[in-house]
Motif scaffolding. Structure first.
Motif, short mmCIF file in Angstrom:
data_model
loop_
_atom_site.label_atom_id
_atom_site.label_comp_id
_atom_site.label_asym_id
_atom_site.label_seq_id
_atom_site.Cartn_x
_atom_site.Cartn_y
_atom_site.Cartn_z
N GLN A 58 2.13 6.81 -6.91
CA GLN A 58 1.15 7.77 -7.42
C GLN A 58 1.64 9.20 -7.23
N ILE A 97 -6.07 -6.24 -2.81
CA ILE A 97 -5.24 -5.71 -1.72
C ILE A 97 -6.11 -5.00 -0.70
N SER A 98 -7.09 -4.22 -1.17
CA SER A 98 -7.95 -3.50 -0.23
C SER A 98 -8.82 -4.48 0.56
N GLY A 133 0.38 -3.40 -6.03
CA GLY A 133 -0.65 -2.56 -5.44
C GLY A 133 -1.53 -1.89 -6.47
N GLU A 134 -0.95 -1.50 -7.61
CA GLU A 134 -1.73 -0.86 -8.66
C GLU A 134 -2.61 -1.85 -9.40
N ARG A 135 -2.08 -2.98 -9.72
CA ARG A 135 -2.81 -3.94 -10.56
C ARG A 135 -3.81 -4.79 -9.77
N CYS A 170 0.83 -1.22 0.00
CA CYS A 170 0.00 0.00 0.00
C CYS A 170 0.86 1.26 0.00
N SER A 184 -5.33 -3.80 -6.84
CA SER A 184 -5.82 -2.94 -5.77
C SER A 184 -7.13 -3.40 -5.14
N PRO A 185 -8.12 -3.96 -5.88
CA PRO A 185 -9.33 -4.43 -5.18
C PRO A 185 -9.03 -5.58 -4.21
N CYS A 199 -6.66 -5.87 3.23
CA CYS A 199 -6.47 -4.89 4.31
C CYS A 199 -7.69 -4.85 5.24
N ALA A 208 2.54 1.68 -3.50
CA ALA A 208 1.57 2.11 -4.50
C ALA A 208 1.21 3.58 -4.31
N TYR A 209 1.08 4.02 -3.07
CA TYR A 209 0.78 5.42 -2.80
C TYR A 209 1.93 6.32 -3.22
#
Length: 72
Positions: A26, A57-58, A50-52, A19, A54-55, A61, A22-23
């Protein structure tokens, strides 16, 4: 106990690393893009994950936060 020997803590550290990378990618894309190889390439790869993903990973989390909240 160290985070390396506790599996749940290790997963939490990996998720936070993904995370964070990826942040940062950006906000400052050139920092991670110039270090694609070597030891610093781990952060670039974590940003890509993290970018690819992301759903997923979230969701991980959210599950980790729920398990920490329920566990305590």
């Amino acid at each position: 106990m160290s985070a390396l020997f506790n599996f749940q803590s290790l997963l939490l550290v990996i998720l936070l690393l993904i995370c964070t990378c990826a942040y940062l990618h950006q906000i400052f894309p050139t920092i991670l893009d110039r270090n694609k190889q070597g030891l610093m390439g781990i952060f670039w790869k974590a940003a890509r994950i993290g970018e690819r993903l992301s759903p997923y990973i979230s969701l991980c989390c959210v599950f980790m936060a729920a398990s920490v909240f329920i566990g305590n």
